[in-house]
Design a protein around this motif. Structure first.
Motif, short mmCIF file in Angstrom:
data_model
loop_
_atom_site.label_atom_id
_atom_site.label_comp_id
_atom_site.label_asym_id
_atom_site.label_seq_id
_atom_site.Cartn_x
_atom_site.Cartn_y
_atom_site.Cartn_z
N PRO A 1 0.46 -1.09 -0.05
CA PRO A 1 0.16 0.10 -0.28
C PRO A 1 0.72 1.18 0.36
CG PRO A 1 -0.06 -1.39 2.19
CD PRO A 1 0.12 -2.31 1.18
N ARG A 2 2.18 1.40 0.32
CA ARG A 2 2.74 2.47 0.69
C ARG A 2 3.36 3.19 -0.67
NH1 ARG A 2 7.86 0.34 3.80
NH2 ARG A 2 7.51 -1.72 2.25
N THR A 3 3.33 2.74 -1.62
CA THR A 3 3.50 2.16 -3.28
C THR A 3 2.08 3.86 -3.75
OG1 THR A 3 2.42 0.45 -4.01
CG2 THR A 3 5.43 0.84 -3.77
N ILE A 4 1.15 3.77 -3.43
CA ILE A 4 -0.08 4.14 -4.03
C ILE A 4 -0.59 4.92 -2.68
CG2 ILE A 4 -2.23 3.65 -4.42
CD1 ILE A 4 -0.40 2.28 -6.43
N ARG A 5 -0.13 6.64 -3.47
CA ARG A 5 -0.41 7.87 -2.31
C ARG A 5 -0.91 8.97 -3.32
NH1 ARG A 5 -0.01 6.44 2.86
NH2 ARG A 5 1.81 5.53 3.60
N LYS A 6 -1.91 8.93 -2.38
CA LYS A 6 -3.19 10.09 -3.31
C LYS A 6 -2.61 11.66 -2.81
CE LYS A 6 -5.54 8.11 -6.24
NZ LYS A 6 -7.43 8.03 -6.37
N ILE A 7 -2.33 11.52 -1.08
CA ILE A 7 -1.58 12.97 -0.32
C ILE A 7 -0.13 12.38 -0.43
CG2 ILE A 7 -1.70 14.02 1.62
CD1 ILE A 7 -4.35 12.34 1.83
N VAL A 8 0.46 13.46 -1.13
CA VAL A 8 1.90 14.06 -1.55
C VAL A 8 2.44 15.51 -0.48
CG1 VAL A 8 2.32 11.93 -2.65
CG2 VAL A 8 1.98 13.94 -3.28
N SER A 9 3.33 15.14 -0.08
CA SER A 9 4.30 16.68 0.07
C SER A 9 4.37 17.46 -1.40
CB SER A 9 4.89 16.52 0.71
OG SER A 9 4.67 16.07 2.79
N GLY B 1 2.42 23.99 7.71
CA GLY B 1 2.66 23.31 6.67
C GLY B 1 2.93 22.05 6.76
N ALA B 2 2.81 21.19 8.22
CA ALA B 2 3.08 19.63 9.18
C ALA B 2 2.05 18.84 8.46
CB ALA B 2 3.46 19.96 10.39
N LYS B 3 2.04 17.80 7.75
CA LYS B 3 1.27 16.90 7.53
C LYS B 3 1.25 15.37 8.19
CE LYS B 3 2.77 13.89 4.11
NZ LYS B 3 2.44 12.77 3.42
N SER B 4 0.03 15.83 8.37
CA SER B 4 0.33 14.60 9.57
C SER B 4 -1.28 13.60 9.14
CB SER B 4 -0.49 14.60 10.74
OG SER B 4 -0.99 13.56 11.96
N ILE B 5 -0.50 12.14 8.86
CA ILE B 5 -1.92 11.18 8.15
C ILE B 5 -2.27 10.40 9.35
CG2 ILE B 5 -2.26 9.10 6.37
CD1 ILE B 5 -1.13 11.48 4.73
N ASN C 1 -10.58 1.62 2.97
CA ASN C 1 -10.54 2.58 1.59
C ASN C 1 -10.52 4.03 2.23
OD1 ASN C 1 -10.06 -0.23 1.23
ND2 ASN C 1 -11.96 0.22 -0.60
N MET C 2 -10.03 4.64 3.17
CA MET C 2 -9.89 5.68 3.23
C MET C 2 -8.20 6.83 3.81
SD MET C 2 -13.14 7.22 5.66
CE MET C 2 -14.61 6.61 4.97
N GLU C 3 -8.26 7.36 3.27
CA GLU C 3 -6.84 8.11 3.87
C GLU C 3 -7.15 9.67 4.21
OE1 GLU C 3 -2.16 8.88 2.22
OE2 GLU C 3 -3.21 7.61 1.05
N ILE C 4 -6.98 9.67 5.34
CA ILE C 4 -6.83 11.13 6.15
C ILE C 4 -5.98 12.35 6.32
CG2 ILE C 4 -8.16 12.29 7.72
CD1 ILE C 4 -10.27 10.89 5.50
N CYS C 5 -5.33 13.44 6.18
CA CYS C 5 -4.15 14.40 6.01
C CYS C 5 -5.07 15.35 6.57
CB CYS C 5 -3.69 14.04 5.05
SG CYS C 5 -1.79 14.99 5.46
#
Length: 214
Positions: free
Chosen positions: A23-31, A181-185, A171-175
């Motif tokens: 799953p780490r290779t499919i990301r829809k939220i990136v910095s 600008g600190a990103k927290s998944i 099936n959700m990713e919440i950031c």
């Protein structure tokens, strides 16, 4: 994407993975850099190219101006790149829409959208991608209000996704993008707790409504 009082929440649907896929290779939220975070909907390969172009521009800006680029500057750069690919022969437009989240120089949370046509605009809350974008936008219009606390903004994001996602938190990713600008998944178990709470409230609402119907 939902803009709160002191945060921006990005919520994406994670497509069901193949059993053996990492799953780490499919990301829809990136910095993009340490001040801005991007979520996209559309073709992953196109997104990768556009994200790399934007990261290069962000580093180039830092080198020239000795400061981080603003979220608006990056949104404008993405939109310009997307627009360029609509007017040249031998190329096709980028098949993605993006949401860019971060904080303005005054410390105010901001949320920008870009689309394949090359337009960019600022939003309080916005939905991209999918067949249900119109109904989800109407949901956000009803529920968004000025000065949302982080917890409430996350809840609205999860509620909107529940309209289109079948298998809940899996099936959700919440950031959550916080000041600076600190990103927290969010962890899956935390998202699952919110999903269960929303579902329990909906069930309770139905139970209360049914005696009234009788």
């Amino acid at each position: 994407g939902v803009r709160g009082k002191d945060c921006v929440v990005l919520a994406v649907e994670r497509r069901a993975l193949a059993k053996l896929q990492d799953p780490r290779t499919i990301r829809k939220i990136v910095s993009i850099d340490d001040r801005s975070v991007l979520a996209f909907a559309g073709l992953t390969a196109d997104a990768r190219v556009l994200i790399n172009k934007t990261r290069t521009e962000a580093q180039s800006y830092r080198l020239t101006c000795e400061d981080a680029p603003s979220v608006e500057y990056l949104a404008r750069h993405i939109a310009q790149t997307q627009q360029r690919y609509t007017q040249r022969g031998g190329v096709r437009p980028f098949g993605i829409a993006t949401l860019l989240a971060g904080f303005s120089e005054g410390g105010k949370p901001v949320l920008y959208q870009t689309d394949p046509a090359g337009t960019h605009s600022e939003w309080k809350a916005q939905v991209i991608g999918g067949r249900n974008a119109k109904s989800l936008r109407e949901f956000l219009e009803k529920n968004w209000e000025e000065g949302l606390e982080e917890e409430r903004a996350v809840r609205i994001g999860v509620q909107a996704l529940l309209e289109v996602v079948d298998s809940g938190a899996k099936n959700m990713e919440i950031c959550v993008v916080r000041p600076g600008g600190a990103k927290s998944i969010m962890e899956e178990k935390d998202v699952d707790a919110i999903v269960k709470e929303i579902e329990a409230e909906a069930e309770e609402g139905k139970t209360k409504a049914s005696p009234a119907d009788e």
